[in-house]
Design a protein around this motif. Structure first.
Motif, PDB file in Angstrom:
ATOM      1  N   LEU A   6     -12.627  -1.393  -6.111  1.00 42.11           N
ATOM      2  CA  LEU A   6     -12.125  -1.039  -4.792  1.00 42.11           C
ATOM      3  C   LEU A   6     -11.470  -2.295  -4.246  1.00 42.11           C
ATOM      4  O   LEU A   6     -12.089  -3.366  -4.215  1.00 42.11           O
ATOM      5  N   THR A  43       0.815  -1.213   0.000  1.00 40.81           N
ATOM      6  CA  THR A  43       0.000   0.000   0.000  1.00 40.81           C
ATOM      7  C   THR A  43       0.849   1.264   0.000  1.00 40.81           C
ATOM      8  O   THR A  43       0.584   2.196  -0.758  1.00 40.81           O
ATOM      9  N   LEU A  80     -12.801  -5.827  -3.033  1.00 41.46           N
ATOM     10  CA  LEU A  80     -13.894  -5.388  -2.169  1.00 41.46           C
ATOM     11  C   LEU A  80     -15.134  -5.030  -2.978  1.00 41.46           C
ATOM     12  O   LEU A  80     -16.256  -5.145  -2.475  1.00 41.46           O
ATOM     13  N   ARG A  88      -8.696   2.648  -4.809  1.00 44.45           N
ATOM     14  CA  ARG A  88      -9.713   2.774  -5.849  1.00 44.45           C
ATOM     15  C   ARG A  88      -8.984   2.808  -7.188  1.00 44.45           C
ATOM     16  O   ARG A  88      -8.030   3.578  -7.369  1.00 44.45           O
ATOM     17  N   ASP A  97      -6.095   5.011   0.142  1.00 45.76           N
ATOM     18  CA  ASP A  97      -6.304   5.286   1.567  1.00 45.76           C
ATOM     19  C   ASP A  97      -5.210   4.512   2.300  1.00 45.76           C
ATOM     20  O   ASP A  97      -5.323   3.304   2.500  1.00 45.76           O
ATOM     21  N   LEU A 108      -8.509  -4.063  -1.342  1.00 50.52           N
ATOM     22  CA  LEU A 108      -7.700  -3.989  -0.138  1.00 50.52           C
ATOM     23  C   LEU A 108      -6.302  -4.421  -0.553  1.00 50.52           C
ATOM     24  O   LEU A 108      -6.090  -5.567  -0.952  1.00 50.52           O
ATOM     25  N   THR A 146      -3.788  -9.033  -2.851  1.00 48.54           N
ATOM     26  CA  THR A 146      -4.857  -8.061  -3.050  1.00 48.54           C
ATOM     27  C   THR A 146      -6.206  -8.739  -2.860  1.00 48.54           C
ATOM     28  O   THR A 146      -6.425  -9.848  -3.331  1.00 48.54           O
ATOM     29  N   LYS A 206      -6.336   2.705   5.736  1.00 50.21           N
ATOM     30  CA  LYS A 206      -7.179   1.504   5.644  1.00 50.21           C
ATOM     31  C   LYS A 206      -6.704   0.519   4.571  1.00 50.21           C
ATOM     32  O   LYS A 206      -7.332  -0.520   4.372  1.00 50.21           O
ATOM     33  N   ASN A 207      -5.622   0.859   3.856  1.00 45.41           N
ATOM     34  CA  ASN A 207      -5.075   0.016   2.783  1.00 45.41           C
ATOM     35  C   ASN A 207      -6.050  -0.181   1.625  1.00 45.41           C
ATOM     36  O   ASN A 207      -5.946  -1.155   0.877  1.00 45.41           O
ATOM     37  N   LYS A 208      -6.987   0.741   1.450  1.00 42.92           N
ATOM     38  CA  LYS A 208      -7.964   0.633   0.363  1.00 42.92           C
ATOM     39  C   LYS A 208      -7.488   1.449  -0.831  1.00 42.92           C
ATOM     40  O   LYS A 208      -6.974   2.558  -0.683  1.00 42.92           O
TER      41      LYS A 208
END
Length: 145
Positions: free
Chosen positions: A136, A10, A85, A118, A111, A138, A82, A114-116
């Motif tokens: 999306l 990330t 989501l 897009r 992010d 993770l 990965t 939160k390791n998110k």
């Protein structure tokens, strides 16, 4: 066997990063996908039937085409580890047996807490967009030392 390192943790991801994954869709791919997914729609498997449709010939399952997005996420950006989501997508044009599909990923937002991530997701055949959307995911965090 050692641990598989993700292509990107990330904290290594930046807006604008891109990755690509290409595959030529074969007859075997279509048959195997039909077996695994149970999508045995005649438009994918029966040329005589497909000739009577608005496409005039067989087309590849949409989700077989879109599966290249999953492959690119898992193998290229961010890479192994990965987790999907969510995904929205639009199917814009048919893909035909023998076409080479390229999935292109572009990081839109990260992010870091939160390791998110897009990611814009686009599949093309040549210069033609056949699928477009946004994922999306993770992304794998850097392991604590």
């Amino acid at each position: 066997m050692g641990t598989i390192r993700p292509v990107y943790f990330t904290d290594e991801l930046k807006v604008g990063m891109t990755a690509f994954q290409s595959k030529t869709i074969t007859e075997t791919d279509i048959i195997l996908f039909s077996a695994v997914s149970t999508d045995t729609n005649a438009i994918h498997l029966d040329e005589e039937y497909a000739k009577t449709t608005r496409f005039g010939t067989r087309i590849v399952q949409g989700f077989l085409t879109a599966s290249l997005i999953s492959s690119a996420l898992a193998n290229r950006l961010p890479g192994p580890g990965t987790i999907f989501l969510g995904q929205n997508m639009r199917f814009l044009a048919p893909v035909h047996p023998g076409d080479t599909v390229t999935a292109t990923l572009t990081v839109l937002d990260v992010d870091y807490v939160k390791n998110k991530v897009r990611i814009e997701t686009v599949c093309t055949v040549g210069d033609k967009r056949v699928v477009e959307g946004e994922a999306l995911v993770l992304a794998p965090p850097r392991p604590k030392e």
